[in-house]
Design an enzyme around this catalytic site. Structure first.
Site, PDB file in Angstrom:
ATOM      1  CB  THR A 117      -2.248   7.961  -0.344  1.00 35.60           C
ATOM      2  OG1 THR A 117      -1.841   8.949   0.602  1.00 35.60           O
ATOM      3  CG2 THR A 117      -1.291   6.789  -0.223  1.00 35.60           C
ATOM      4  CE1 TYR A 141      -3.656   4.493   3.133  1.00 35.10           C
ATOM      5  CE2 TYR A 141      -2.614   6.646   3.399  1.00 35.10           C
ATOM      6  CZ  TYR A 141      -3.607   5.851   2.859  1.00 35.10           C
ATOM      7  OH  TYR A 141      -4.549   6.417   2.056  1.00 35.10           O
TER       8      TYR A 141
END
Ligand code: UDP
Length: 327
Positions: A117, A141
């Site tokens: 990501t 995350y």
């Protein structure tokens, strides 16, 4: 037919990847716990229900299907939740991925495609985000995904595991045929929440923060169509099959849109008003995340043709009206 083990194949991106793999002549073997995925989304190959942390179950699945490669999508992926429950993210993402990577190596599988990501880059002002940019994640995350990238690098050096790592920007849209689409429970992502608000399925959308240092005060993101994104995965798989070795690719278009701009586009696509209110910032959100790389286009031959905001929202809207797993 060549089997590809797809973890998280019952989820949003994984289910689209299974469809793309099948179209490209592979058999996608979906491995999913169904904690966040949907069995109705498994339409393109065999299904094996299991936890990523269950090494014995993974070993059985590797023995049964002898996959040529692994595509690893299964993960928790909500920035806000990762700030509230970091332990959950480190355990579910990092420890489980380590188990999967060890099982992959033990099975003698050499090719691994991984969903990372842009959240691994963090909040970097005036920096062009390309694959060699420094990574300073500001939420658990992003931190957990960066750790998995590190694990893959180390297993590459020690075990010859070749990996293509894709750093996604913001994935949106749905299969234009509406066979699969985006459906999270609970939903936290901007576009599906907005479409729900437009359709009267939930209250007004809240804009998280209007005081960012951007032209209209709201966060800017680089949106990429889920079908373009999964096409890149098939190209990444072929890259590995051709022996081109481990590589990292950003998957974004280089165009950034603010939350207010996404709202304006949604209004014009649906011809309906978008009910919204303005709220506080969401902890963990970066001001601006836009890819500054064309590596995937140049090296993989990636053509993200569907990744206009107009097409992403209209495909998502079609899915919203005709698809869904919430029967
Ligand atoms: N966002 C928002 N309201 C919402 C959900 C998201 O304003 O109800 C904003 C969020 O702050 C971010 C952008 O929309 O700037 C995209 O958020 P999303 O959760 O879809 O993806 P993320 O960027 O977290 O991966």
């Amino acid at each position: 037919m060549t089997n590809i083990l797809v973890t998280g194949g019952a989820g949003y991106i994984g289910s689209h990847a299974c469809k793309a793999l099948k179209r490209a002549g592979y058999t996608p073997v979906c491995y999913d716990s169904l904690v966040t995925g949907w069995e109705e989304a498994v339409k393109f190959g065999p299904f094996e229900k299991g936890e990523l942390s269950d090494r014995a179950r993974l070993d059985d699945v590797f023995r049964k299907y002898k996959p040529a490669a692994v595509m690893h999508f299964a993960a928790l992926s909500q920035v806000g939740e990762s700030m509230r429950e970091p332990g959950l993210y480190w355990r579910a993402n990092v420890l489980s991925s380590l188990t999967l990577i060890e099982a992959t190596v033990a099975a003698g599988v050499k090719n691994f495609v991984f969903s990372s990501t842009c959240a691994t880059y963090g909040d970097q002002d005036n920096v062009v985000l390309n694959e060699s940019s420094a990574q300073y994640p500001i939420n658990a995350y992003g931190g957990s995904k960066r750790a998995i990238e590190d694990i893959l690098r180390d297993f590459g050096a020690s075990n010859g595991l070749e990996s293509v790592i894709f750093r996604y920007f913001n994935v949106a849209g749905a299969d234009p045929e509406a066979e699969v689409g985006e459906f999270h429970q609970p939903e936290t992502h901007l576009i599906p929440l907005m479409l729900d608000a437009i359709a009267g399925k939930r209250d007004a959308l809240t804009i998280f923060g209007t005081d960012y240092e951007t032209p209209d005060g709201t966060c800017i993101r680089d949106y990429v169509h889920v079908c373009d994104l999964v096409d890149a995965h098939v190209l990444g798989l072929k890259w590995l099959e051709e022996g081109k070795g481990s590589r990292i690719f950003n998957l974004g278009t280089g165009s950034g849109f603010s939350v207010r701009e996404v709202i304006d586009h949604s209004r014009s696509v649906t011809n309906k008003d978008v009910p919204y209110t303005e709220g506080d910032r969401r902890p963990g959100d970066c001001t601006k995340l836009v890819s500054g790389s064309t590596r995937a286009v140049e090296e993989l031959g990636w053509t993200p043709d569907r990744s206009t905001l107009q097409t992403m929202i209209s495909d998502a809207w079609r899915w919203h009206q005709t698809g869904h797993y919430d029967k």
